[in-house]
Write an enzyme that holds these catalytic residues in place. Structure first.
Site, short mmCIF file in Angstrom:
data_model
loop_
_atom_site.label_atom_id
_atom_site.label_comp_id
_atom_site.label_asym_id
_atom_site.label_seq_id
_atom_site.Cartn_x
_atom_site.Cartn_y
_atom_site.Cartn_z
N HIS A 67 -59.84 -42.94 34.59
CA HIS A 67 -60.80 -44.14 35.22
C HIS A 67 -61.99 -43.89 35.82
CE1 HIS A 67 -58.02 -43.78 38.09
NE2 HIS A 67 -58.97 -44.45 39.39
N CYS A 176 -51.85 -45.17 49.50
CA CYS A 176 -51.86 -43.86 48.64
C CYS A 176 -53.26 -43.59 49.22
CB CYS A 176 -51.86 -43.32 47.33
SG CYS A 176 -52.59 -44.50 46.25
#
Length: 648
Positions: A67, A176
């Site tokens: 991405h 994360c």
């Protein structure tokens, strides 16, 4: 956000032709360009590759989500691609990747790509959907499969989950570093496994959209255990006194049953926290085991220090090289490295960078232990180890060097932890002044006076070690060289490798002014052997390697000559019982020969690109290639026996 709002049939690639990661990215980027979703292939691909450089978006289980968000994107898009054969996308589980979701978001988009990633990550935990996507024949089928999965997920989220009566209740936090895929995958994995095990659970996510499903004080109070599956800092003080399991976010996805069992059977450690410092009973703390915590703190200092060592060390080495090339009169040899003006400029630059080495090492060790308040105290401790000021030695200083900075960093960190404990009873109104006044002043004074004592024994040890290394020759030097070179290849990038490299750079700091370090030369030579051995083995024993492995021959040649030991990791991981012993044999021979000949290196990195900074370049290269050939021959022999046995 619905994924089907961003999926475009014209952008789908149902039969990806690429066979490697770079080719797959280029093919998908070209598709986006051809369909008018982006207007600059180079800019968008740079964005994709920059994200991959941080950490691979190959999530494992055959899925990747590359991405980027930049000015090349015309319309926000999710491109779906499928490789029927699968390809090596450097996934986290090391397995082939089949399904790709490339997310493109315009520069001004309101976190479109992050929201899409979050939504996708939840869908991709559905194994049935993954299997259906692998078997889909048309773009319409792909859209239908994802639409059904999204509707099912929406229904599950709206569904009120009733707690099982008399079942244990657990709370969890997932996070994360980017707050995208793994955060939500861990959430769903924990929920699904808890339901299967008959455990009630609530999961808080610290993701790209902020904190969701925040745990209340009442929920934490009645929980029998807490799970923190996170790779970044989360709010921990609220869990004081609770049984806590703290693991990486990947464990929340892959080891959910183990985490839930530990949280419910009472075997987890009790977590204790103050306003600014924390520790836990037993071996497991908020960051794992005690050994893991020390290693993490040390590596935090080393990782910040290395750029100063590498940049400064090479600049100083170049200064010596320039003077040697131009020539220095015999009676001026003491000025070697700064005799000619150009050399002097290089040396000044290098000395300046080198001067930060010890303060940065100590400062970031302390920062890892005690957060920001530890930084200034650690810097001061490192600077004192370099200056060598000590009790009774205010004029004739005794620098304690690398070892002193190492001890000083840990000392500074734990002094601040101690101060946080001392000051935790102060009124809340004084919280602001603690960080800007109490911690730096008292921390600096206490650590400073302790360093006056520390410098004395550390200086003695440091000098003894340097003298020992300076006097090494023959068999002793060969033995040490062989040992350190072997350590470089045993775990390739792991703790043993880091220990050897750390020792090498430490000796270089003390010897760069005198022509370099034999230890550093052995360390770098040993680290170059494994990738070169892979290249040679593939050339000599081609039939013993798969086609995919054969394709990595040239990259390993380049990485080997560049001193990037990690190039051989995929091979070592696939067959450690044959690969690692082969590497150790060749590296030990190389390191031993370098040590026995007393070859010195003035740079801490660079491989063949700093060969001019080696005292005996020709023999150095010869020994490295010899070790690589030995490793390759041992490896080829072991692989032949393995395949012969398998065939039999």
């Amino acid at each position: 956000m619905k994924i089907n709002d961003l999926l475009v049939k014209e952008c789908m690639i149902l039969d990806l032709k690429a066979t490697d990661k770079k080719g797959a990215i280029t093919e998908m980027v070209n598709k986006l360009y051809d369909t008018g979703r982006i207007d600059d292939k180079e800019v968008f691909e740079e964005g994709i590759l920059a994200r991959e450089a941080q950490t691979t978006t190959g999530l494992g289980d055959g899925i990747a989500m590359p991405h980027a968000k930049n000015k090349a994107v015309v319309k926000p898009t999710v491109l779906f691609a499928r490789s029927k054969e699968g390809l090596d996308y450097e996934a986290l589980d090391g397995q082939p990747t089949y399904l790709f979701f490339m997310i493109a978001a315009p520069e001004g988009a309101n976190d479109t790509h992050l929201q899409a990633l979050a939504s996708l990550s939840r869908l991709l935990l559905n194994p049935g959907m993954i299997a259906d996507l692998k078997a889909a024949n048309t773009a319409d089928e792909v859209l239908s499969i994802i639409d059904k999965a999204e509707k099912k997920l929406d229904e599950e989220e709206k569904e009120v989950v009733e707690e099982v009566e008399d079942a244990p209740f657990v709370v969890a936090v997932t996070a994360c570093p980017t707050g995208i895929a793994h955060t939500y995958m861990a959430e769903d994995a924990l929920k699904n496994k808890a339901k299967e095990m008959g455990i009630n659970i609530k999961v808080e996510t610290n993701g790209s959209e902020g904190v969701k499903h925040k745990l209340t004080d009442d929920e934490i109070a009645r929980a029998v255990g807490v799970i923190v599956a996170a790779d970044k800092n989360v709010e921990m003080a609220r869990f004081d006194g609770k049984k806590l399991v703290n693991r990486p976010v990947s464990d929340g996805i892959k080891k959910t049953e183990e985490l839930l069992r530990l949280a419910t059977d009472g075997s987890a450690s009790v977590y204790h926290s103050s306003a600014n410092a924390s520790e836990s009973e037993g071996e497991e703390s908020s960051s794992g085991s005690v050994g893991a915590k020390i290693y993490k703190d040390l590596m935090n200092g080393v990782s910040h220090m290395l750029p100063f060592v590498i940049g400064g060390g090479i600049a100083i080495a170049l200064a010596f090289l320039i003077d040697q090339m131009i020539g220095v009169p015999q009676d001026q040899l003491s000025q070697l490295g700064s005799y000619h003006p150009i050399a002097a400029y290089f040396k000044t630059i290098g000395d300046t960078a080198f001067g930060f080495m010890l303060p940065v090492l100590a400062g970031f060790i302390a920062s890892s232990i005690a957060d920001r308040p530890g930084l200034v105290v650690g810097f001061a401790a490192g600077a004192m180890s370099a200056s060598g000021v000590a009790f009774g030695q205010l004029t004739d200083t005794i620098p304690s060097g690398f070892l002193g900075a190492l001890v000083g960093g840990f000392l500074a960190g734990y002094v601040i932890v101690f101060l946080k404990f001392i000051f935790k009873g102060l009124p809340k109104a004084l919280d602001g002044i603690k960080s800007i006044l109490f911690y730096p002043v008292f921390g600096l004074l206490i650590t400073g006076f302790l360093m006056l004592f520390v410098n004395i024994p550390m200086s003695a040890i440091n000098n003894a070690l340097n003298n020992f290394l300076a006097n090494l020759s023959g068999g002793n030097a060969a033995l040490l060289g062989a040992l350190l070179a072997s350590m470089m290849v045993i775990d390739m990038g792991g703790p043993i490798n880091k220990a050897a490299y750390l020792f090498g750079t430490g000796t270089l700091a003390a010897t760069v002014e005198s022509g370099g370090s034999v230890v550093m030369a052995s360390v770098m030579a040993g680290g170059m052997v494994p990738p070169l051995a892979i290249f040679i083995a593939i050339m000599l024993f081609k039939n013993q390697f798969t086609k995919k492995e054969q394709e990595s021959a040239l990259p390993n040649l380049i990485m080997g000559f560049s001193f990037i030991t990690e190039g051989a990791i995929p091979f070592a991981a696939s067959d450690p019982l044959r690969m690692i012993p082969s590497f150790v044999v060749g590296a030990a021979v190389t390191g031993g020969l370098v040590g026995s000949l007393g070859i010195k290196l003035m740079a801490p990195h660079g491989g063949i690109f700093v060969i001019a900074l080696v005292s005996n370049p020709l023999m150095y290269l010869l020994f490295i290639i010899l070790g690589a050939f030995i490793s390759a021959l041992v490896l080829g022999t072991l692989l032949k026996r393995k395949h012969a046995k398998a065939n039999a």
